[in-house]
Design a protein around this motif. Structure first.
Motif, short mmCIF file in Angstrom:
data_model
loop_
_atom_site.label_atom_id
_atom_site.label_comp_id
_atom_site.label_asym_id
_atom_site.label_seq_id
_atom_site.Cartn_x
_atom_site.Cartn_y
_atom_site.Cartn_z
N MET A 1 20.64 42.71 45.03
CA MET A 1 21.87 42.67 45.80
C MET A 1 23.03 43.23 44.98
N THR A 2 24.02 43.77 45.66
CA THR A 2 25.11 44.47 44.99
C THR A 2 26.45 43.89 45.42
N VAL A 3 27.37 43.81 44.48
CA VAL A 3 28.71 43.28 44.74
C VAL A 3 29.59 44.38 45.34
N ASP A 4 30.35 44.01 46.37
CA ASP A 4 31.35 44.90 46.97
C ASP A 4 32.74 44.46 46.52
N TYR A 5 33.64 45.42 46.40
CA TYR A 5 34.97 45.15 45.88
C TYR A 5 36.04 45.58 46.88
N TYR A 6 37.11 44.76 46.95
CA TYR A 6 38.24 45.05 47.82
C TYR A 6 39.54 44.72 47.09
N VAL A 7 40.59 45.43 47.42
CA VAL A 7 41.93 45.12 46.96
C VAL A 7 42.76 44.79 48.19
N ILE A 8 43.50 43.70 48.12
CA ILE A 8 44.41 43.32 49.21
C ILE A 8 45.83 43.61 48.77
N LEU A 9 46.52 44.39 49.60
CA LEU A 9 47.88 44.79 49.29
C LEU A 9 48.87 43.69 49.68
N SER A 10 50.03 43.73 49.06
CA SER A 10 51.07 42.73 49.32
C SER A 10 51.60 42.86 50.75
N SER A 11 52.00 41.72 51.31
CA SER A 11 52.66 41.73 52.63
C SER A 11 54.17 41.61 52.50
N ALA A 12 54.66 41.53 51.27
CA ALA A 12 56.10 41.37 51.07
C ALA A 12 56.84 42.66 51.37
N PRO A 13 57.99 42.59 52.06
CA PRO A 13 58.78 43.80 52.32
C PRO A 13 59.12 44.52 51.02
N GLY A 14 58.95 45.83 51.03
CA GLY A 14 59.25 46.63 49.86
C GLY A 14 58.11 46.71 48.86
N ARG A 15 57.04 45.91 49.08
CA ARG A 15 55.91 45.92 48.14
C ARG A 15 54.59 46.15 48.88
N VAL A 69 43.74 45.52 53.60
CA VAL A 69 42.52 45.52 52.80
C VAL A 69 42.12 46.96 52.49
N VAL A 70 41.84 47.23 51.22
CA VAL A 70 41.39 48.55 50.78
C VAL A 70 40.03 48.40 50.09
N PRO A 71 38.95 48.89 50.68
CA PRO A 71 37.66 48.87 49.99
C PRO A 71 37.71 49.81 48.78
N VAL A 72 37.20 49.34 47.65
CA VAL A 72 37.24 50.15 46.43
C VAL A 72 35.88 50.06 45.71
N THR A 73 35.69 50.94 44.75
CA THR A 73 34.54 50.87 43.86
C THR A 73 34.80 49.82 42.77
N ARG A 74 33.79 49.54 41.97
CA ARG A 74 34.01 48.63 40.85
C ARG A 74 35.05 49.20 39.89
N ASP A 75 35.01 50.51 39.64
CA ASP A 75 36.01 51.12 38.76
C ASP A 75 37.41 50.93 39.31
N GLY A 76 37.55 51.06 40.63
CA GLY A 76 38.86 50.85 41.25
C GLY A 76 39.33 49.42 41.09
N ALA A 77 38.43 48.46 41.28
CA ALA A 77 38.80 47.05 41.10
C ALA A 77 39.13 46.75 39.65
N THR A 209 25.69 51.84 54.08
CA THR A 209 26.76 50.86 54.25
C THR A 209 27.88 51.11 53.25
N SER A 210 27.53 51.43 52.01
CA SER A 210 28.54 51.68 50.98
C SER A 210 29.37 52.92 51.31
N VAL A 211 28.72 53.97 51.78
CA VAL A 211 29.43 55.19 52.13
C VAL A 211 30.45 54.92 53.23
N VAL A 212 30.05 54.18 54.26
CA VAL A 212 30.97 53.87 55.36
C VAL A 212 32.07 52.92 54.89
N ARG A 213 31.71 51.92 54.10
CA ARG A 213 32.70 50.95 53.61
C ARG A 213 33.81 51.64 52.82
N LEU A 214 33.44 52.58 51.97
CA LEU A 214 34.44 53.24 51.14
C LEU A 214 35.30 54.21 51.93
#
Length: 226
Positions: A1-15, A69-77, A209-214
């Motif tokens: 099994m493989t780990v998937d990585y995501y980055v969640i962006l801020s919801s604050a105005p200006g950020r 939500v931004v799907p990323v690679t491990r390097d991106g995370a 799945t990884s290709v579509v996720r990214l």
């Protein structure tokens, strides 16, 4: 099994383009490669690592959260983890130690989708559907079509991105399309197995799945229809 990585962006105005949280996930699979569970953990500079079960649900069910939500690679995370002051991202065995909760998926008998006949020369025909939440801009659909078509035999007039591949003696073909009154996306994979062994299915499902996720979609589950 493989780990998937995501980055969640801020919801604050200006950020709204600033990263604030990293989420790592791992699907568990049954012996036939269908989804049996989902484990996850999240990290933020002020909270460290913690269970992310509710966040994972929201990524799939809440359009407002998913827009951040931004799907990323491990390097991106790893890069974001360092930028937020966490240093190098822990290795995957260490990340898995933070998977304290699992969302379980009910087991079900495969439904029938398409003909049950097995073409001559093959032992078994299976059909899988990977469901995704989110939306794909036209340019990313075009990118997928260009990536898959050179080895797929699909023509320029095909309505949806798809491909075809032979792995050993097994044949796999797939198509990505909108489903559910345009509220989700599905990657439909048809696998023709030459023997009783199904070991080629897992790697093909994971790669597609990884290709579509990214490209921006969030995988929800993998079902089997035949």
């Amino acid at each position: 099994m493989t780990v998937d990585y995501y980055v969640i962006l801020s919801s604050a105005p200006g950020r709204r383009t600033a990263a604030e949280t990293i989420v790592v996930e791992e699907f568990a699979h049954a012996v036939d490669w269908t989804t049996s569970g989902l484990r996850s953990a999240g990290w933020a500079p002020d909270a460290g690592w913690r269970s992310a079960t509710s966040v994972s649900r929201g990524m799939r069910a809440d359009p407002r959260l998913r827009a951040r939500v931004v799907p990323v690679t491990r390097d991106g995370a790893d890069e974001v983890h360092g930028q937020l002051g966490g240093g190098p991202l822990p290795a995957e065995p260490a990340l898995r130690s933070h998977f304290r909760d699992q969302q379980s998926f009910p087991a079900s008998t495969p439904l029938r989708l398409g003909p049950a006949e097995v073409p001559e020369g093959f032992h078994e025909r299976r059909v899988y559907r990977v469901l995704f939440a989110g939306d794909l801009p036209v340019d990313r659909l075009t990118d997928l079509a260009a990536r898959w078509r050179p080895t797929a035999g699909h023509g320029a007039s095909d309505p949806a991105p798809g491909g075809r591949r032979r792995v050993g003696r097994d044949e796999h073909s797939w198509t990505l399309r909108r489903v559910g009154r345009d509220i989700a996306w599905a990657l439909d994979l048809t696998s023709l197995l030459a023997t009783t062994t199904d070991h080629t299915i897992g790697p093909v499902l994971h790669e597609l799945t990884s290709v579509v996720r990214l490209r921006g979609l969030v995988p929800v589950t993998t079902e089997r229809f035949a």
